[in-house]
Scaffold this active site. Structure first.
Site, PDB file in Angstrom:
ATOM      1  N   ARG A  27       0.839  -1.210   0.000  1.00 52.47           N
ATOM      2  CA  ARG A  27       0.000   0.000   0.000  1.00 52.47           C
ATOM      3  C   ARG A  27       0.871   1.256   0.000  1.00 52.47           C
ATOM      4  O   ARG A  27       0.946   1.975  -0.988  1.00 52.47           O
ATOM      5  CB  ARG A  27      -0.955  -0.040   1.205  1.00 52.47           C
ATOM      6  CG  ARG A  27      -2.079   0.963   1.158  1.00 52.47           C
ATOM      7  CD  ARG A  27      -1.686   2.377   1.576  1.00 52.47           C
ATOM      8  NE  ARG A  27      -1.109   2.458   2.913  1.00 52.47           N
ATOM      9  CZ  ARG A  27      -0.537   3.571   3.390  1.00 52.47           C
ATOM     10  NH1 ARG A  27      -0.460   4.680   2.654  1.00 52.47           N
ATOM     11  NH2 ARG A  27       0.002   3.583   4.601  1.00 52.47           N
ATOM     12  N   ASP A  28       1.573   1.519   1.090  1.00 47.16           N
ATOM     13  CA  ASP A  28       2.363   2.752   1.188  1.00 47.16           C
ATOM     14  C   ASP A  28       3.475   2.726   0.134  1.00 47.16           C
ATOM     15  O   ASP A  28       3.813   3.753  -0.459  1.00 47.16           O
ATOM     16  CB  ASP A  28       2.972   2.859   2.590  1.00 47.16           C
ATOM     17  CG  ASP A  28       3.179   4.291   3.053  1.00 47.16           C
ATOM     18  OD1 ASP A  28       3.121   5.198   2.212  1.00 47.16           O
ATOM     19  OD2 ASP A  28       3.405   4.500   4.266  1.00 47.16           O
ATOM     20  N   HIS A 220       5.104   4.358  12.767  1.00 49.98           N
ATOM     21  CA  HIS A 220       5.160   4.318  11.299  1.00 49.98           C
ATOM     22  C   HIS A 220       6.208   5.347  10.855  1.00 49.98           C
ATOM     23  O   HIS A 220       5.904   6.524  10.686  1.00 49.98           O
ATOM     24  CB  HIS A 220       3.764   4.664  10.777  1.00 49.98           C
ATOM     25  CG  HIS A 220       3.609   4.672   9.295  1.00 49.98           C
ATOM     26  ND1 HIS A 220       2.995   3.648   8.598  1.00 49.98           N
ATOM     27  CD2 HIS A 220       3.946   5.589   8.353  1.00 49.98           C
ATOM     28  CE1 HIS A 220       2.956   3.938   7.315  1.00 49.98           C
ATOM     29  NE2 HIS A 220       3.531   5.118   7.131  1.00 49.98           N
ATOM     30  N   HIS A 222       8.956   6.835   8.296  1.00 52.26           N
ATOM     31  CA  HIS A 222       9.623   6.905   6.989  1.00 52.26           C
ATOM     32  C   HIS A 222      11.088   7.215   7.280  1.00 52.26           C
ATOM     33  O   HIS A 222      11.423   7.768   8.335  1.00 52.26           O
ATOM     34  CB  HIS A 222       8.946   7.962   6.108  1.00 52.26           C
ATOM     35  CG  HIS A 222       7.612   7.498   5.587  1.00 52.26           C
ATOM     36  ND1 HIS A 222       7.449   7.016   4.306  1.00 52.26           N
ATOM     37  CD2 HIS A 222       6.404   7.394   6.183  1.00 52.26           C
ATOM     38  CE1 HIS A 222       6.179   6.651   4.143  1.00 52.26           C
ATOM     39  NE2 HIS A 222       5.522   6.864   5.267  1.00 52.26           N
ATOM     40  N   CYS A 253       4.750   9.206   0.022  1.00 54.01           N
ATOM     41  CA  CYS A 253       3.350   9.627   0.020  1.00 54.01           C
ATOM     42  C   CYS A 253       3.170  10.590  -1.139  1.00 54.01           C
ATOM     43  O   CYS A 253       3.874  11.595  -1.218  1.00 54.01           O
ATOM     44  CB  CYS A 253       2.978  10.287   1.338  1.00 54.01           C
ATOM     45  SG  CYS A 253       1.254  10.862   1.312  1.00 54.01           S
ATOM     46  N   ASN A 262       9.391   3.979   3.526  1.00 53.74           N
ATOM     47  CA  ASN A 262       9.246   3.606   4.937  1.00 53.74           C
ATOM     48  C   ASN A 262      10.512   2.923   5.416  1.00 53.74           C
ATOM     49  O   ASN A 262      11.338   2.476   4.628  1.00 53.74           O
ATOM     50  CB  ASN A 262       8.106   2.599   5.093  1.00 53.74           C
ATOM     51  CG  ASN A 262       6.762   3.188   4.768  1.00 53.74           C
ATOM     52  OD1 ASN A 262       6.408   3.328   3.613  1.00 53.74           O
ATOM     53  ND2 ASN A 262       6.024   3.542   5.799  1.00 53.74           N
TER      54      ASN A 262
END
Ligand code: HMG
Ligand code: MG
Length: 314
Positions: A27-28, A220, A222, A253, A262
């Protein structure tokens, strides 16, 4: 390092015995690719991640396809991913429309995604911060009524590319609002990777003071400034046991230009296994998966561990 390409195990005291890795690569990671990855490749990526021992794999987002065209195939991908046995497959939903799409396919875990700052709420959700919280409240309620697990992301917890420093009480306000709505867990996003360990500890302590228990908090990070592992270690020392990471360090993002990948799952696993912390992940299989994905994307993985392990014999 051992002859098998694994870290020597030297435990440190007062760290958790086990960490749950919330894998966000599909996803990310893939939301930020220049070109859309074919649905079948994404499904195979998820299968390989599961095969490497990851049990929480964020699959996709039910967002507006014009906003994130890379994930426009959510309806096609999710049923393929659901066939993978033994994994939880959270999906992002930004509003009621996204929730309906996810529920229609049988999603059992969703994530809403708020921002600690006005600028990013506007850029990412086209709403003010309070408007976006007002959108989330009925989404969370409905999801809970359906027995769905809800994660609440909070982005820009440690700094914002438009606003600079983000006051901790502002982050805490959004976290407690999501908690009060009924989110089962929170994930503290360092969207642009600027946090440092003391900052992480201060935020975690403040959240505890505000009545948010550590066992409902994930982190979370990055890795823009190379701080993600140090920040993770600080969070572990505080008692955090849920850590988000992306296989091969994919990510970013699309609505925050200064966001890079990430924390790489392999870099995380190397450290956790070296500390004797269980993850259930097979590092060799995971590295092979990231090498396979890097070949599909046409560029090498930025993960230091993937690079080291894949060149070990050369
Ligand atoms: P908007 O343009 O304000 O939408 O976008 P709207 O509510 O005005 O609706 C406009 C049209 O879009 C309507 O259609 C809706 O039905 C449709 P029309 O009536 O005109 O035909 N629509 C949708 N269609 C499909 N699925 C939906 C949906 N919602 C509305 N869910 C919106 C608002 C929230 C939709 C948009 O801003 C959006 O999709 N944003 C997503 C941005 C995104 O995905 N960002 C990346 C994820 S966040 C992240 O990466 C950070 C994180 O990793 C943590 C960290 O690192 O900090 C989680
Ligand atoms: Mg992110």
């Amino acid at each position: 390092m051992t002859a098998e390409g694994l870290p020597m195990v030297v435990p440190a005291s007062d760290l958790p015995a086990r960490v749950r890795i919330h894998e966000v690569g599909a996803r990310d990671g893939l939301q930020n690719e220049k070109t859309a990855v074919p649905t079948e490749v994404k499904a195979e990526f998820i299968r390989r991640l599961a095969d490497a021992g990851l049990t929480t794999i964020e699959a996709t987002s039910f967002v507006h396809p014009k906003w994130v065209p890379q994930l426009a195939d959510a309806e096609q991908l999710f049923p393929l991913a659901k066939d993978v046995p033994g994994v939880e497959l959270p999906v992002l939903v930004p509003n009621q429309r996204g929730l309906e799409r996810a529920l229609a396919l049988g999603a059992e875990r969703i994530a809403v995604f708020a921002s600690a700052t006005e600028s990013f709420a506007k850029a990412n959700l086209n709403r003010s911060l309070d408007e976006s919280l007002a959108v989330f409240a009925p989404v969370v309620r409905r999801a809970k009524d359906e027995g769905v697990h809800v994660r609440g992301y909070v982005s820009m917890c440690f700094g914002d590319p438009w606003e600079g420093a983000v006051p901790l009480h502002q982050v805490a306000r959004v976290c407690t609002a999501l908690r009060d709505m009924g989110c089962d867990e929170l994930s503290l996003g360092d969207t642009i990777g600027v946090a440092t360990p003391g900052h992480v500890l201060e935020l975690l302590s403040l959240l505890n003071e505000e009545g948010v228990p550590t066992n409902t908090i994930g982190v979370h990070f990055h890795d823009t400034y190379g701080q993600a592992l140090a920040n993770t270690y600080a969070a572990l020392e505080h008692g955090v046991t849920t850590v988000d990471a992306s296989a091969g360090g994919l990510g970013g993002c699309p609505y925050a230009k200064s966001a890079t990948g990430n924390l790489a799952t392999e870099d995380l696993v190397w450290m956790l296994h070296g500390l004797g912390i269980e993850t259930g992940v097979d590092l060799g299989r995971l590295t092979a998966t990231s090498v396979w994905m890097a070949e599909r994307l046409g560029r090498p993985s930025p993960s230091r561990t993937v690079r080291a392990l894949s060149h070990k014999d050369q």
